[in-house]
Design a protein around this motif. Sequence first.
Motif, PDB file in Angstrom:
ATOM      1  N   THR A   2       0.828  -1.194   0.000  1.00 29.20           N
ATOM      2  CA  THR A   2       0.000   0.000   0.000  1.00 29.20           C
ATOM      3  C   THR A   2       0.868   1.252   0.000  1.00 29.20           C
ATOM      4  OG1 THR A   2      -1.789  -1.108   1.182  1.00 29.20           O
ATOM      5  CG2 THR A   2      -1.752   1.294   1.266  1.00 29.20           C
ATOM      6  N   THR A   3       0.535   2.200  -0.873  1.00 32.73           N
ATOM      7  CA  THR A   3       1.199   3.495  -0.878  1.00 32.73           C
ATOM      8  C   THR A   3       0.229   4.551  -0.360  1.00 32.73           C
ATOM      9  OG1 THR A   3       0.529   3.935  -3.155  1.00 32.73           O
ATOM     10  CG2 THR A   3       2.663   2.859  -2.812  1.00 32.73           C
ATOM     11  N   GLU A   4       0.731   5.443   0.452  1.00 37.19           N
ATOM     12  CA  GLU A   4      -0.132   6.455   1.065  1.00 37.19           C
ATOM     13  C   GLU A   4       0.523   7.828   0.990  1.00 37.19           C
ATOM     14  OE1 GLU A   4      -2.651   5.768   4.704  1.00 37.19           O
ATOM     15  OE2 GLU A   4      -1.169   7.131   5.594  1.00 37.19           O
ATOM     16  N   ARG A  26      -4.587   6.720  -0.983  1.00 39.73           N
ATOM     17  CA  ARG A  26      -4.028   5.364  -0.865  1.00 39.73           C
ATOM     18  C   ARG A  26      -4.155   4.644  -2.201  1.00 39.73           C
ATOM     19  NH1 ARG A  26      -7.150   5.012   4.086  1.00 39.73           N
ATOM     20  NH2 ARG A  26      -5.824   5.632   5.851  1.00 39.73           N
ATOM     21  N   ASP A  27      -3.024   4.163  -2.680  1.00 42.19           N
ATOM     22  CA  ASP A  27      -2.982   3.382  -3.920  1.00 42.19           C
ATOM     23  C   ASP A  27      -3.689   4.093  -5.077  1.00 42.19           C
ATOM     24  OD1 ASP A  27      -1.575   1.405  -2.603  1.00 42.19           O
ATOM     25  OD2 ASP A  27      -3.389   0.281  -2.068  1.00 42.19           O
TER      26      ASP A  27
END
Length: 379
Positions: A2-4, A26-27
């Motif tokens: 997950t990228t935030e 997020r994402d």
Amino acid sequence: MTTEMILTNARLVLEDRILSGSLVVRDGVIAEIDEGKSASGVDMDGDYILPGLVELHTDHLESHYSPRPGVRWNAISAIQSHDAQIASSGITTVFDCLRLGSDEDDGFKMGEMRAIADALAEARSENRLRADHLIHLRCEVSASDVLEHFADFATDGQVRLASLMDHAPGQRQFQTMEQYTLYYKTKRGLSDEAFAHFVQRRQDASARYSDAHRKVLASACAERGITVASHDDATLDHVAEAVGFGVRLAEFPTSIEAAQASHKAGMSVLMGAPNVVRGGSHSGNIAAADLARAGVLDVLSSDYVPFSLIQAPFVLADEIDELDLATAIRLVTSTPAKTVGLDDRGSLTTGKRADLVRVRRDSGIPVVREVWRQGQRVA
């Protein structure tokens, strides 16, 4: 994984108001919108965060591909140059106009527009593009070969919008010969005899081809789910014709009556952002700001100046008391997205794509400071 990303201390331009708060991505999707400053995240220093702008009609790619009469630039290079200017103007979704239908003056040869579309697909596959590019086919219905050009795109999924245009003198954009003479005779240096011959050819072609071509193109678009736009409607008969063809977008109506009727019929009325910035139409037709005051302006397009799309909503909000900034921003974000069925973008709403623009504007012309497409910074 997950990228935030958290953007805080921002003025978030929502569809109905401006909220001082924070936004969580997020994402590549907007995950949270909260009032107030977050304890963590990137400080936006009070700048506006807008949805990425959605541009439905720009001829700008053509000027990069053909920067001088008779000159053709490398298509990938032209696309990248165009794309960089689009993204730096805050535009994250752009419908690139490709002109179909040749004439002896400024038309493109058979296959040229197809080659540009192929280059767009190649550039996308090689991850060269900052903005999301789709195709808008500008179909000159009075041209004898417009259906042949259209057939080049019969299976192209990039095509999401098509406009039905007729630029013959004596109607629509050129209802009077004064503007047509300036546009075609004076600028091109034609003699009286050459201009008269030119006008007659255009009028004859319009009478011969336009009605039949409109019907064929509108039917083909309906079968493929392509949004149809009318162009330069001037009369109530033009609007009635557009309604019959299932038109959803009324581009550049030339009279207040046509704009009001189009809006009442449920079409989105589109006008040029340069018209707003300049204070009027370069063709001598109605002013976009007057349609905004009348409550019948739905969409703005940068047309020939990409940066005008971010500038014009601020101009309208400054000059029209009844139009606040959040409402003005809808003209370049959520309404154009909805008009062409792009329901995954166009507003700061949880679950939608994190197409975002950071704008600083204390006074005067706004400054685009950062741009993200699906959470990834692109400018």
